[in-house]
Design an enzyme around this catalytic site. Structure first.
Site, mmCIF file in Angstrom:
data_model
loop_
_atom_site.group_PDB
_atom_site.id
_atom_site.type_symbol
_atom_site.label_atom_id
_atom_site.label_comp_id
_atom_site.label_asym_id
_atom_site.label_seq_id
_atom_site.Cartn_x
_atom_site.Cartn_y
_atom_site.Cartn_z
ATOM 1 N N ASP A 417 -22.730 29.996 -5.948
ATOM 2 C CA ASP A 417 -22.495 30.398 -7.335
ATOM 3 C C ASP A 417 -23.085 29.412 -8.327
ATOM 4 O O ASP A 417 -23.118 29.695 -9.525
ATOM 5 C CB ASP A 417 -20.994 30.551 -7.584
ATOM 6 C CG ASP A 417 -20.647 31.862 -8.235
ATOM 7 O OD1 ASP A 417 -21.444 32.803 -8.134
ATOM 8 O OD2 ASP A 417 -19.575 31.951 -8.847
ATOM 9 N N ASP A 832 -6.723 36.597 -4.757
ATOM 10 C CA ASP A 832 -6.440 36.935 -3.369
ATOM 11 C C ASP A 832 -5.132 37.715 -3.238
ATOM 12 O O ASP A 832 -5.089 38.758 -2.570
ATOM 13 C CB ASP A 832 -6.405 35.661 -2.511
ATOM 14 C CG ASP A 832 -5.647 34.529 -3.188
ATOM 15 O OD1 ASP A 832 -5.009 34.784 -4.229
ATOM 16 O OD2 ASP A 832 -5.672 33.399 -2.677
#
Length: 1135
Positions: A417, A832
């Site tokens: 990223d 998550d």
């Protein structure tokens, strides 16, 4: 794009479960594209001899073994005609693997051909930039086309070497070889010995007009002709001439084939009873029954206790009583939410032998045991090479590439990223080193397969090793790994020196051009300081000196296939190929892809969740594994069979309803005392096992194997909604379309949900079909026939990779449901938990897979500051969940009641910090005021308190027994619960409220994966103390209680009537608070006195101010009355 199945894509054609696959195959056969194969006979030595028709007619000895007919075999991956198309495929595949693809918003996707990826030499033929011969064309420096072993592919008999680009140009210019000036030809390959080592060939059915052919009755569940059944029952062979059945003891010639495999064993295997791949076991009733009974007893007694506390207020200190009873009511509610979901803990076991027997053992239809397991795509995410060292990430990648799973079914994706060249070249170095490391692990069955962890083991490395060359190989491998680490560690300097050299060259060019053009020599030269790759070109990602289109949040999308897809069949090494002898060792490597998504200013890139969704889309285009397993960059595979363990649940009956398999997190580098409960064993071995008995464990961000279809936002299969399309096929084996999965989904709205990629949309039914378990049991509602996944996948081409680049662009998710319904869910720093909750809310189940050998291991921050910030991020995400539509109070009916209670607790537990802080101050307030939470001692109060305490101790002991958690670990968890509850959780509540009320966004930094300053002490990081405002509340609580105890002692000593009972009673509760804060105080002191003085100054001032304020408000009364006779002793009395 009108539908998923209107125009079949290349992926749909290459997969047997794709829509219209059978129809496409039928059309291809009908077109007459098959080739006529010459007859052959098998000699007694096992050799196949080519025979012509005249030979057959004249030979009497074989006339009884052969019938006079011709077999047509369509071109398959096992039977490719040797024409220019096969060379073109190899050329295209090599071009893709050697090219760096870039693209993005309002830009053209470009493929930059790289003949050099890293400065060091690359040897593995699958890797980009692998060494090879040069093209023989004039003024061309390209590399010759290579095969799987790295050997040159010469498309012409004249042996003229040519690269891919020149070969394609020659094909366009008439197909003439530049060497001999004649059309390309490949010689007569018809006389080559046929290769029977690649498993079953899909034969076309006989002429349907022949009603006398008995084989027309042999049809499978799809209604199609079953070649395997026809050949097995007629004792036929796979298609070269007449069906001739070799003797059972001579299936593979003189060598006998694989060990333990013969005709008899093949027959017997079909008669074996069905066996499950996994089993669920309840906790022993001698432990579980008392555990449940104590929960009920404590629940009832707690109700009576709270009722007594409410009806018996302390009228002398109503404010103290009100504060205490409010906190106790909340603690009771919080305990119920935490304890009730633990009523049904379970254990699970897997059977890897049965898995291998079902999916990889040789059979009549699969002589070589080609794997029928589904594909798995592995995701690794990283963002900052400074905080996440590339060496750690490289070791994680190496452990993935060496995992024990069919190589051709595995693909690894790394998401960078940060778009850093350092990460790119480190991954390229890791791929190059895997050329030695992966075969070494396979040859000697190495565990763990992370080289850094393996070479750091303190045990005898020769244990259970029987090969005589192990010690020599290990010594050489250790030296190669040390050199590999040096190369990785030197990459930052190497990149900097290279970039400085190229930038200096560009400055010299500019200066020369300036002189030649007669410009003002005093005018300063302006040249952008670029970052350069090893091949002398600009890095398309982030530069060291930020520039437009080359900054950390502003760069194009990058995709590099560092290791191209391997061949379908094993590729055995030799003694001369490498520095180690890899004879009879498979040297293939899994597919490995580097991905850095496009980032542009003005776009919300959604942190890790956005990066993971980009990997989901890119992998769907390139490999489309029906299952995905994500790991953090510092979590590596510790058990090479971990994927197989998870697959036992997915491929078992009922597996079609499982959305993900969560593995427990295990950590390395934790101090032996686990001061800050970093191992979190109470949660992973207690709460998660309990949830496994309900609807399944929560997703914890790493070490999780997902079903791709569930992550796409679909509901689990429903027999009432999914009906067979016709009478000749059933839902068990029929590939479904998107409307079958979701009847409410309009085909015209597919771009709104998944984006405008046709390839991505067409990959969905393929992934769903391939993820089904085998239809080998009546309980399997949605299954697939055996052998459906043995077909090799097609090599990558430039068009496919370009499509993958387009789906990682910054604009792709605009006006789609990515992050809202599809993929990882956005809007929370704990994406998550939200992602797992959404799946459970749609009716899916999850499974907790605890393996005998830890599946994965990773690192965790062991210093106090990083640990508090980690907990702060988790708690802040929970607060966000509570104030969002992901609150379990709003869940659907598909979420089970006890599962709902757990998710409610996930959103509520940070708010306990408010009451916990108040309760921690109550002992000090009691000591200052001389009052207590109850007015007077009462037998009922003592009985309630005693029963509650005994139940708590009993529950702790029983929970320790069924979960396997140590008693010391349980106590560490209790201590850190109070530490985090009085610091990070309170800050999380404040930050969450600010975000909801004022819209202030929360920003978190990555937790550093680096070590401490002391390289000689592996626990040096434990003693690092960095100032943070989170430390203030626990310090104030501790100092206030210490001062209160000192004040009570002084007051008692100088009192005319010392009441030591009050001192002991109040001091006990203060000591209880201080005992929980002991790890915090120990960590605050550090090892070398590094704690900033301002910490103690501020905390002391606050504590003293509060104490003086209380004394000023309520000064202690001086007792001057004489002591009553016999009153000095008095009875025991609470303060």
């Amino acid at each position: 794009m009108s539908s998923l199945s209107s125009q079949p894509s290349k992926k749909a054609m290459r997969n047997p479960g794709a829509p219209n696959a059978s129809q496409q195959g039928g059309n291809r056969n009908a077109s007459g594209s098959g080739q006529t194969v010459k007859f052959a006979r098998r000699t007694s030595s096992g050799r196949y001899v080519s025979l012509s028709r005249e030979d057959l007619d004249m030979s009497d000895e074989i006339s009884g073994d052969y019938m006079n007919y011709t077999v047509h075999i369509p071109p398959t991956p096992d039977n490719q005609p040797m024409d220019t198309s096969s060379v073109a495929v190899k050329a295209e595949e090599q071009y893709v693997s050697n090219s760096l693809f870039t693209g993005g918003f309002n830009s053209v996707t470009r493929a930059h051909l790289m003949d050099k990826v890293i400065d060091s030499e690359v040897t593995h033929p699958q890797m980009a930039g692998a060494r090879g011969s040069s093209c023989a064309m004039a003024a061309c420096d390209g590399k010759v086309i290579k095969d799987e072993r790295g050997n040159d592919v010469i498309p012409c008999e004249c042996r003229f070497k040519i690269c891919r680009d020149c070969y394609m140009d020659a094909q366009k210019d008439g197909g003439l070889c530049p060497g001999c000036k004649e059309p390309y030809r490949h010689g007569d390959y018809d006389d080559d010995v046929p290769d029977y080592s690649k498993g079953a060939l899909p034969l076309p059915p006989p002429n349907k007009g022949d009603s006398s052919n008995m084989s027309m009755m042999k049809r499978n569940q799809n209604g199609e002709f079953d070649h395997n059944r026809w050949l097995f029952e007629t004792k036929g062979t796979y298609g070269y001439g007449n069906a001739y059945w070799p003797p059972p003891d001579d299936v593979y010639g003189d060598d006998g084939g694989d060990e333990g495999f013969n005709g008899t064993s093949m027959l017997e295997r079909n008669d074996k009873p069905w066996q499950p791949l996994s089993r669920k076991m309840l906790v022993d009733s001698s432990i579980l029954s008392p555990y449940r009974l104590l929960i009920v007893i404590r629940f009832v007694v707690l109700g009576f206790f709270l009722q007594w506390r409410i009806t018996h207020p302390n009228r002398d200190a109503v404010w103290l009583w009100a504060m205490s009873i409010t906190c106790e009511l909340w603690f009771a509610f919080s305990w119920i939410l935490d304890q009730i979901p633990k009523l049904c803990p379970v254990y699970r076991l897997t059977d890897l032998e049965v898995l291998k027997e079902k999916f990889e053992m040789p059979s009549p239809s699969n002589p070589t045991g080609r794997s029928d397991l589904p594909g798995v795509d592995m995701f690794v995410s990283t963002a900052d090479p400074e905080k996440e060292p590339p060496l750690i990430t490289a070791n994680t990648i190496l452990s993935i590439l060496a995992v024990d799973y069919p190589v051709e079914k595995l693909a690894c994706y790394i998401s960078d990223d940060g778009g850093a060249l350092l990460t790119f070249e480190a991954m390229a170095e890791a791929a190059s080193f895997a050329d030695l490391w992966v075969p070494f692990c396979r040859k000697h069955n190495i565990e763990p397969r992370n080289p850094d962890s393996y070479f750091s083991l303190k045990v005898d490395p020769t244990k259970n090793k029987s090969r005589s060359d192990f010690v020599k190989d290990r010594r050489r491998m250790k030296r190669e790994y040390d050199e590999f680490k040096v190369r990785i560690n030197s990459l930052p300097d190497s990149i900097r020196r290279r970039s400085d050299a190229f930038n200096a060259r560009e400055e010299m060019k500019m200066l020369k051009h300036k002189r030649e053009s007669g410009a003002d020599p005093l005018e300063p030269i302006k040249i952008q300081k670029a970052t350069w790759m090893a091949d002398g070109t600009h890095w398309p990602g982030t530069w060291a000196a930020s520039a437009p289109d080359h900054a950390k949040g502003d760069h194009s999308g990058i995709l590099q296939v560092m290791l191209k897809p391997p061949s379908t069949d094993p590729l055995m090494g030799g003694s001369d190929d490498k520095i180690l002898d890899f004879t009879n060792v498979d040297i293939r490597l899994p597919m490995f892809v580097y991905v850095s998504r496009e980032k542009r200013p003005g776009y919300d890139h959604n942190k890790k969740a956005g990066a993971m969704n980009c990997l989901v889309r890119a992998s769907a285009i390139l490999s489309n594994g029906p299952f995905m397993l994500n790991l953090d960059c510092d979590h590596y595979i510790y058990n090479c069979k971990a994927i197989r363990e998870g697959m036992c649940f997915m491929m078992d009956r009922g597996g079609e309803n499982i959305c993900y398999i969560q593995f427990p997190q295990r950590f390395e580098g934790i101090d032996p005392s686990d001061r800050y409960a970093n191992k979190n064993t109470v949660f992973f071995d207690g709460n998660m096992r309990a949830l496994d008995g309900l609807q399944g464990p929560v997703y914890v961000g790493t070490g999780c194997m997902f079903r791709r279809f569930a992550l796409y936002g679909f509901d689990p299969p429903n027999p009432d909604k999914t009906q067979p399309k016709d009478d000749s096929s059933s839902a068990e084996t029929h590939p479904l379309t998107t409307t079958d999965f979701d009847p409410d989904l309009d085909l015209n709205l597919l771009p709104k949900r998944f984006g405008n990629s046709t390839m991505l949309a067409e990959s969905i039914p393929v992934a769903e079909y391939q993820a089904r378990p085998l239809a080998d049991h009546p309980a399997v509602k949605y299954g697939r026939p055996p052998g459906a996944l043995r077909v090799p996948r097609e090599p990558l081409d430039a068009t496919t990779v370009a499509e993958a680049v387009s789906v990682i662009s910054c604009w792709y998710e605009d006006k789609t449901e990515w992050g809202d319904r599809v993929g990882w869910i956005y809007g929370s720093v704990t994406e998550d938990v939200v992602t797992g909750y959404r799946m459970h809310n749609r009716g899916w189940h999850s499974v907790y897979c605890v393996t005998k050998r830890d599946a994965f291991r990773g690192g965790a921050p062991i210093n106090l500051t990083d640990r508090l910030h980690q907990v702060l991020r988790w708690a802040t995400g929970s607060v966000e969940i509570f104030f969002s539509r992901n609150n379990a109070f709003l869940a659907s009916r598909k979420l089970m009641l006890l599962q709902r209670l757990f998710y409610i607790n996930v959103g509520i537990y940070p708010f306990t910090s408010i009451f916990l802080i108040v309760y921690c101050f109550l002992p000090a307030l009691s000591l200052f005021s001389g009052s207590f939470i109850v007015e007077s001692l009462n037998i009922a109060f003592l009985v309630y308190l005693l029963i509650i305490t005994c139940c708590l101790i009993g529950l702790a002991v029983l929970e320790v027994k069924w979960s396997g958690v140590g008693l010391e670990e349980w106590w560490r968890n209790e201590q850190f619960w109070l530490i985090s509850g009085t610091s990070a959780h309170l800050a999380a509540v404040v930050q969450g409220l600010l975000k909801v009320i004022a819209g202030i966004e929360i920003s978190f930094t990555l937790t550093s994966k680096g070590a401490g300053d002391d390289n000689d002490d592996i626990y040096a990081e434990l003693y690092l103390v960095k100032w943070t405002s989170l430390m203030i509340p626990p310090i104030v609580i501790a100092m206030t209680n210490i001062i209160a105890m000192a004040w009570a002692v002084i007051r008692t000593i100088y009192s005319a009537v010392p009441q030591w009972s009050k001192l002991v009673g109040g001091g006990f509760f203060s000591f209880w608070v201080l005992a929980h804060l002991y790890p915090f105080a120990k960590g605050l002191m550090g090892r070398r006195g590094k704690t900033p003085t301002i910490v103690f100054v501020w905390s002391g001032l606050i504590a003293i101010t509060l104490s003086l304020l209380w004394i000023a408000i309520s000064p202690p009364a001086v007792v001057n009355t004489p002591t009553q006779p016999g009153g000095t002793g008095g009875g025991f009395q609470f303060p």
